[in-house]
Structures are given as C-alpha cells and as structure tokens.
Scaffold this active site. Sequence first.
Site, short mmCIF file in Angstrom:
data_model
loop_
_atom_site.label_atom_id
_atom_site.label_comp_id
_atom_site.label_asym_id
_atom_site.label_seq_id
_atom_site.Cartn_x
_atom_site.Cartn_y
_atom_site.Cartn_z
CG ASN A 92 -1.89 1.33 1.47
OD1 ASN A 92 -1.73 2.21 0.50
ND2 ASN A 92 -2.71 1.10 2.34
NE ARG B 288 -3.36 7.36 1.23
CZ ARG B 288 -4.54 7.96 1.41
NH1 ARG B 288 -5.67 7.62 0.83
NH2 ARG B 288 -4.61 8.77 2.25
CB CYS B 289 1.06 1.73 4.70
SG CYS B 289 2.02 0.96 5.81
CB SER B 290 5.34 5.24 6.66
OG SER B 290 4.96 4.59 7.83
NE ARG C 1 5.72 6.21 2.06
CZ ARG C 1 4.82 6.87 2.81
NH1 ARG C 1 3.43 6.35 2.58
NH2 ARG C 1 5.13 7.33 3.81
#
Length: 116
Positions: A9, A11-13, A16
């Site tokens: 995802n 948007r998920c740190s 990432r």
Amino acid sequence: MSAVTIYHNPRCSTSRNALALLRERGIEPQVVEYLKTPPSRDELQRIAAATGEPLRALLRTKQPEYLEQGLDDPQLSDDQLLDAMLTTPVLINRPIVVSAKGARLGRPLERVLEVL
C-alpha cells in the site's frame, strides 16, 4: 535470487519502507497494490500458510472495519475472515513479502529479511 512479491500500500509508511529495504538489497519485487488488485481467496490462503501463522495474523485490527464487521470475535472461522478480507481489502495487513522461502508480514519491518 528467485522472484519476490510485495503486497503493498503506497500510502503506508511501513509498506514504503519495506519496498525500499528490498530495493536497497538489489531486489526489484513484483509490487501488488492489493487495494487495487486484491489477492484471491486461494492466494490469501497460500500466503497465510507460507507465514506459518494463523490467517487472523494477516488482519489489520486497527481499521474501523475490523470492529464494525465483528472480526474481533475469536469464534469466526477462517472462511469468515477470508470473506471479510476479500470484500474489504483494507483489512489485509501490510506489507506482506512473499518469496520461495516463505512469506512474512513486515511488522516489524526486519521480518521481511527472514524470507530473502
């Protein structure tokens, strides 16, 4: 090195950071943005089996949908949990890294190293 897949995802740190960790090690994984392209029931079952943990370990318990759908009930079957994860993919915890050595939920992040 054999193929590596990350259920990701952007948007998920944590997700990432897991992707960056793989790339820092010279691995360019197949990236599956599971909110856009959710895994099938069979894929989720295989991933859970490859982690060596119960399917419930792949649930994102901090999502409002978790409580809204009553998923905190310990009596729910794996089939019921799978149904919820398939209809509401945001309930699938991330990142999940899959390789020939198995699968790991990247929480904590270092766990992904176990399957590289």
